[in-house]
Design an enzyme around this catalytic site. Structure first.
Site, PDB file in Angstrom:
ATOM      1  N   HIS A   1      -7.596   0.381  -4.522  1.00 46.43           N
ATOM      2  CA  HIS A   1      -8.351   1.175  -3.556  1.00 46.43           C
ATOM      3  C   HIS A   1      -8.852   2.396  -4.306  1.00 46.43           C
ATOM      4  CE1 HIS A   1      -6.445  -0.079   0.568  1.00 46.43           C
ATOM      5  NE2 HIS A   1      -7.027  -1.084  -0.046  1.00 46.43           N
TER       6      HIS A   1
ATOM      7  N   HIS B   1       0.864  -1.189   0.000  1.00 45.87           N
ATOM      8  CA  HIS B   1       0.000   0.000   0.000  1.00 45.87           C
ATOM      9  C   HIS B   1       0.895   1.232   0.000  1.00 45.87           C
ATOM     10  CE1 HIS B   1      -2.844   3.048   1.326  1.00 45.87           C
ATOM     11  NE2 HIS B   1      -3.822   2.197   1.062  1.00 45.87           N
TER      12      HIS B   1
ATOM     13  N   ASP C   1     -12.672   2.799  -1.259  1.00 45.59           N
ATOM     14  CA  ASP C   1     -11.977   3.109  -0.017  1.00 45.59           C
ATOM     15  C   ASP C   1     -12.858   4.058   0.790  1.00 45.59           C
ATOM     16  OD1 ASP C   1      -9.894   2.966   1.768  1.00 45.59           O
ATOM     17  OD2 ASP C   1      -8.502   4.157   0.589  1.00 45.59           O
ATOM     18  N   HIS C   2     -12.312   4.622   1.832  1.00 47.08           N
ATOM     19  CA  HIS C   2     -13.065   5.472   2.773  1.00 47.08           C
ATOM     20  C   HIS C   2     -14.293   6.156   2.196  1.00 47.08           C
ATOM     21  CE1 HIS C   2      -8.845   6.254   4.606  1.00 47.08           C
ATOM     22  NE2 HIS C   2      -9.173   4.984   4.590  1.00 47.08           N
TER      23      HIS C   2
ATOM     24  N   TYR D   1     -15.135   4.123   7.400  1.00 39.86           N
ATOM     25  CA  TYR D   1     -15.535   2.749   7.086  1.00 39.86           C
ATOM     26  C   TYR D   1     -16.989   2.420   7.415  1.00 39.86           C
ATOM     27  CZ  TYR D   1     -10.897   1.620   5.551  1.00 39.86           C
ATOM     28  OH  TYR D   1      -9.729   1.582   4.832  1.00 39.86           O
TER      29      TYR D   1
ATOM     30  N   CYS E   1      -3.694   2.862  -4.629  1.00 36.69           N
ATOM     31  CA  CYS E   1      -4.672   3.626  -3.846  1.00 36.69           C
ATOM     32  C   CYS E   1      -4.781   5.038  -4.420  1.00 36.69           C
ATOM     33  CB  CYS E   1      -4.258   3.657  -2.376  1.00 36.69           C
ATOM     34  SG  CYS E   1      -5.385   4.642  -1.358  1.00 36.69           S
TER      35      CYS E   1
HETATM   36  C1  DNO Z   1      -6.699   3.005   5.518  1.00 37.87           C
HETATM   37  C2  DNO Z   1      -6.070   1.866   4.869  1.00 37.87           C
HETATM   38  C3  DNO Z   1      -4.720   1.534   5.442  1.00 37.87           C
HETATM   39  C4  DNO Z   1      -4.219   0.262   4.820  1.00 37.87           C
HETATM   40  C5  DNO Z   1      -2.845  -0.110   5.258  1.00 37.87           C
HETATM   41  C6  DNO Z   1      -2.347  -1.265   4.439  1.00 37.87           C
HETATM   42  O1  DNO Z   1      -7.854   3.152   5.466  1.00 37.87           O
HETATM   43  O2  DNO Z   1      -5.998   2.046   3.501  1.00 37.87           O
HETATM   44  O3  DNO Z   1      -4.850   1.372   6.815  1.00 37.87           O
HETATM   45  O4  DNO Z   1      -5.052  -0.778   5.191  1.00 37.87           O
HETATM   46  O5  DNO Z   1      -1.980   0.955   5.121  1.00 37.87           O
HETATM   47  O6  DNO Z   1      -1.330  -1.879   5.124  1.00 37.87           O
END
Ligand code: DNO
Length: 348
Positions: free
Chosen positions: A265, A198, A310-311, A324, A236
């Site tokens: 992501h 990541h 993602d978020h 989340y 990401c």
């Molecule tokens: C946040 C996530 C990170 C991710 C880690 C991967 O929301 O994208 O916490 O899980 O960095 O190791």
């Protein structure tokens, strides 16, 4: 592309049953709650986690994350022992059928925000980062004043860790990452697992700690450290998109052509000044990331791996784990699938 959602395990307010009902979501991204990198996950606990997911009619597509010990990142002598724990967890998840494993190599802290609930004009709240605000955070008493970190590190532990890191610069961190990859990539490859680092979030140093997985040249250097298909990335868009210089579609084309994007992501951010941004709803219209161009680039390189929204923002009064909740991520999953359907119809 396979649409997935992150699930934080049995304690998550978002249930597997909720996830199953989001149209098109066929799998989850999940890890065991135990976050002690020196201690391997047990086979039984991994199998129990896998069984829960399977019983809900979902696939466990990705492990996010098997945590990498600070000793490994620091290149300290204990890394030899701690990497054994990593292999063991990796073996168990591979046997349970997981084919992609995400991890990160950020010193001390994982992702970082200065505000977990910034009010937005429409009444929702979002995660936000402001570099000035970060500089004002006092770490002398541990992580108590750091949003999202609570009492994760007490004063003494944190000070000791930060002083160990003061001797490790970016080049040393690259060497330590290479040491890690040279050992784990062959094991992953044998187990049929693809590793997906990541990127650093945000993609610049925080608290004087080095951060190296930040831009196109870093990602190219990264995949060259161990030039093997099992050594890939979690692309990401929110992390990399926080830096205006990152041309995300170009990065996707280059890494994707080499089959090194193992996991996506998808998140949008609104950059408001240098090193300042807040998260927004997924569609391009609301942020600085052109999601359509991102999806087009993925379609052009025939991306067929897992993706997760993602978020999300906190909407409709949901509350819960910052970034989340179910609602905004579910909206994101639908938007992303719509885009995908559109861009793919134009690809031969
Ligand atoms: C946040 C996530 C990170 C991710 C880690 C991967 O929301 O994208 O916490 O899980 O960095 O190791």
């Amino acid at each position: 592309m396979r649409m997935t959602l992150r699930w934080y395990g049995p304690d998550d307010a978002v249930s597997l049953a909720n996830i199953r009902q989001i149209p098109g979501v066929t799998g989850v991204v999940s890890a065991l709650a135990m976050n002690t990198p020196a201690v391997p996950w047990t086979r039984d606990s991994v199998d129990a986690h896998a069984a829960r997911i399977a019983q809900a009619g979902l696939r466990w597509d990705v492990v996010e994350s098997i945590p990498v010990s600070e000793e490994v990142k620091l290149g300290a002598p204990l890394r030899e022992r701690h990497i054994e724990a990593w292999y063991t967890s990796l073996q168990h998840v591979a046997r349970a059928g997981v084919t992609v494993v995400c991890y990160n190599f950020m010193p001390v802290f994982d992702w970082m925000r200065t505000d977990l609930a910034r009010p937005m004009a429409d009444g929702s709240t979002s995660l936000a980062y402001d570099d000035e605000a970060l500089r004002r955070i006092d770490l002398s008493q541990g992580t108590a004043g750091l949003p999202g970190w609570g009492a994760a590190y007490d004063r003494d532990t944190l000070q000791e860790l930060l002083s160990r890191w003061s001797a490790v610069g970016a080049e040393q961190l690259w060497e330590n990452l290479a040491w890690f990859l040279e050992r784990v990539v062959p094991v992953a490859s044998e187990l049929g697992v693809r590793l997906a680092i990541h990127p650093d979030d945000p993609p610049w140093p925080v608290f004087g700690l080095p951060r190296i997985i930040t831009d196109a040249s870093a990602l190219e250097r990264f995949v060259g450290l161990v030039d093997h298909p099992a050594n890939g990335v979690t692309f990401c868009t929110g992390s990399l998109g926080a830096a205006a210089d990152n041309d995300l579609p170009a990065m996707i084309r280059s890494l994707g052509a080499r089959q090194r994007i193992h996991f996506m992501h998808a998140r949008n951010v609104k950059r408001t000044a240098a090193r300042n941004f807040h998260e927004v709803a997924h569609p391009s219209a609301f942020g600085s990331v052109d999601m359509r161009a991102v999806m087009q680039a993925l379609a052009d390189v025939h991306f067929d791996g897992p993706m997760r929204p993602d978020h999300g923002r906190d909407i409709w009064g949901e509350g819960g784990r910052p970034g989340y909740g179910l609602y905004d991520r579910a909206l994101g999953a639908m938007y992303l699938q719509g885009l995908w359907e559109g861009v793919r119809s134009a690809v031969n």
